[in-house]
Design a protein around this motif. Structure first.
Motif, PDB file in Angstrom:
ATOM      1  N   SER A   1       0.948  -1.261  -0.221  1.00 31.09           N
ATOM      2  CA  SER A   1       0.002   0.041  -0.032  1.00 31.09           C
ATOM      3  C   SER A   1       0.820   1.147   0.104  1.00 31.09           C
ATOM      4  O   SER A   1       0.347   2.203   0.083  1.00 31.09           O
ATOM      5  N   TYR A   2       2.284   0.927   0.179  1.00 32.62           N
ATOM      6  CA  TYR A   2       3.139   2.271   0.009  1.00 32.62           C
ATOM      7  C   TYR A   2       2.759   3.178  -1.204  1.00 32.62           C
ATOM      8  O   TYR A   2       2.834   2.624  -2.228  1.00 32.62           O
ATOM      9  N   ASP A   3       2.789   4.357  -0.981  1.00 34.71           N
ATOM     10  CA  ASP A   3       2.549   5.445  -1.983  1.00 34.71           C
ATOM     11  C   ASP A   3       4.065   6.036  -2.551  1.00 34.71           C
ATOM     12  O   ASP A   3       4.498   6.921  -1.910  1.00 34.71           O
ATOM     13  N   ARG A   4       4.337   5.251  -3.441  1.00 33.66           N
ATOM     14  CA  ARG A   4       5.745   5.806  -3.893  1.00 33.66           C
ATOM     15  C   ARG A   4       5.500   7.121  -4.704  1.00 33.66           C
ATOM     16  O   ARG A   4       4.728   7.563  -5.446  1.00 33.66           O
TER      17      ARG A   4
ATOM     18  N   PRO B   1      11.777  12.769   2.509  1.00 37.22           N
ATOM     19  CA  PRO B   1      11.841  11.728   3.222  1.00 37.22           C
ATOM     20  C   PRO B   1      12.265  10.356   2.373  1.00 37.22           C
ATOM     21  O   PRO B   1      11.697  10.461   1.267  1.00 37.22           O
ATOM     22  N   GLU B   2      12.819   9.492   2.777  1.00 34.71           N
ATOM     23  CA  GLU B   2      13.259   8.375   1.925  1.00 34.71           C
ATOM     24  C   GLU B   2      12.133   7.630   1.704  1.00 34.71           C
ATOM     25  O   GLU B   2      11.220   7.652   1.975  1.00 34.71           O
TER      26      GLU B   2
ATOM     27  N   ASP C   1      14.256   8.023   7.595  1.00 36.15           N
ATOM     28  CA  ASP C   1      15.419   8.837   7.210  1.00 36.15           C
ATOM     29  C   ASP C   1      15.027   9.816   5.937  1.00 36.15           C
ATOM     30  O   ASP C   1      13.914   9.729   5.832  1.00 36.15           O
ATOM     31  N   SER C   2      16.021  10.584   5.780  1.00 34.94           N
ATOM     32  CA  SER C   2      15.669  11.387   4.459  1.00 34.94           C
ATOM     33  C   SER C   2      16.820  10.887   3.416  1.00 34.94           C
ATOM     34  O   SER C   2      17.795  10.272   3.683  1.00 34.94           O
ATOM     35  N   GLU C   3      16.447  11.494   2.261  1.00 33.84           N
ATOM     36  CA  GLU C   3      17.340  11.145   1.047  1.00 33.84           C
ATOM     37  C   GLU C   3      17.983  12.516   0.712  1.00 33.84           C
ATOM     38  O   GLU C   3      17.217  13.574   0.889  1.00 33.84           O
TER      39      GLU C   3
END
Length: 144
Positions: A42-45, A114-115, A122-124
């Motif tokens: 369900s991750y919203d890339r 955000p990653e 984490d952050s990118e």
């Protein structure tokens, strides 16, 4: 030395027990794995969009619920646009760096957002290193 013969009924019981045990373990795995699979799927890339210098420079700009830079980074890197650029050209293209202290081995650092993962803790970042002639030597995305 005495050999014991195992009766066929004992052997059959052991096979049935093994099959039932394997079925039970498989069922437990499904009960445990299905919620995790559902969560991860369900991750919203963030969508990938074309790089635009002016929009990139506004690091707080969001579109489709995601920071604009995280959406543009794949296009920027795949275009190899940064290869061999001078520091002045990078500043003109990307704006002032967001050097934050995490990546001290890199000359310029830009926060992307955000990653991109289901559990984003984490952050990118876009990290850039220059050679002795102040030309881009290396760049990549990194996580803190």
């Amino acid at each position: 030395m005495e050999l014991k013969l195992v009766s066929s009924s004992t052997r059959n019981r052991k096979i049935i027990f093994a099959i039932v045990a394997l079925f039970g373990l498989f069922s437990l795995f499904l009960v445990w794995a299905w919620p995790i699979y559902s969560f991860l799927s369900s991750y919203d890339r963030p969508p990938s969009i074309q790089f635009e210098s002016e929009r990139w420079k506004n690091k707080n700009l969001e579109e489709s619920g995601h920071p604009i830079r995280i959406q543009m980074i794949d296009d920027l890197i795949s275009s190899r646009m940064l290869d061999g650029m001078s520091k002045a050209e990078i500043l003109k293209l990307l704006g002032e760096a967001d050097n934050d202290g995490y990546f001290k081995d890199w000359d310029m650092v830009y926060w992307l957002g955000p990653e991109r993962s289901p559990i984003s803790i984490d952050s990118e970042w876009l990290v850039i290193r220059f050679d002795s002639e102040e030309k881009v030597f290396e760049y990549k995305t990194a996580r803190d």
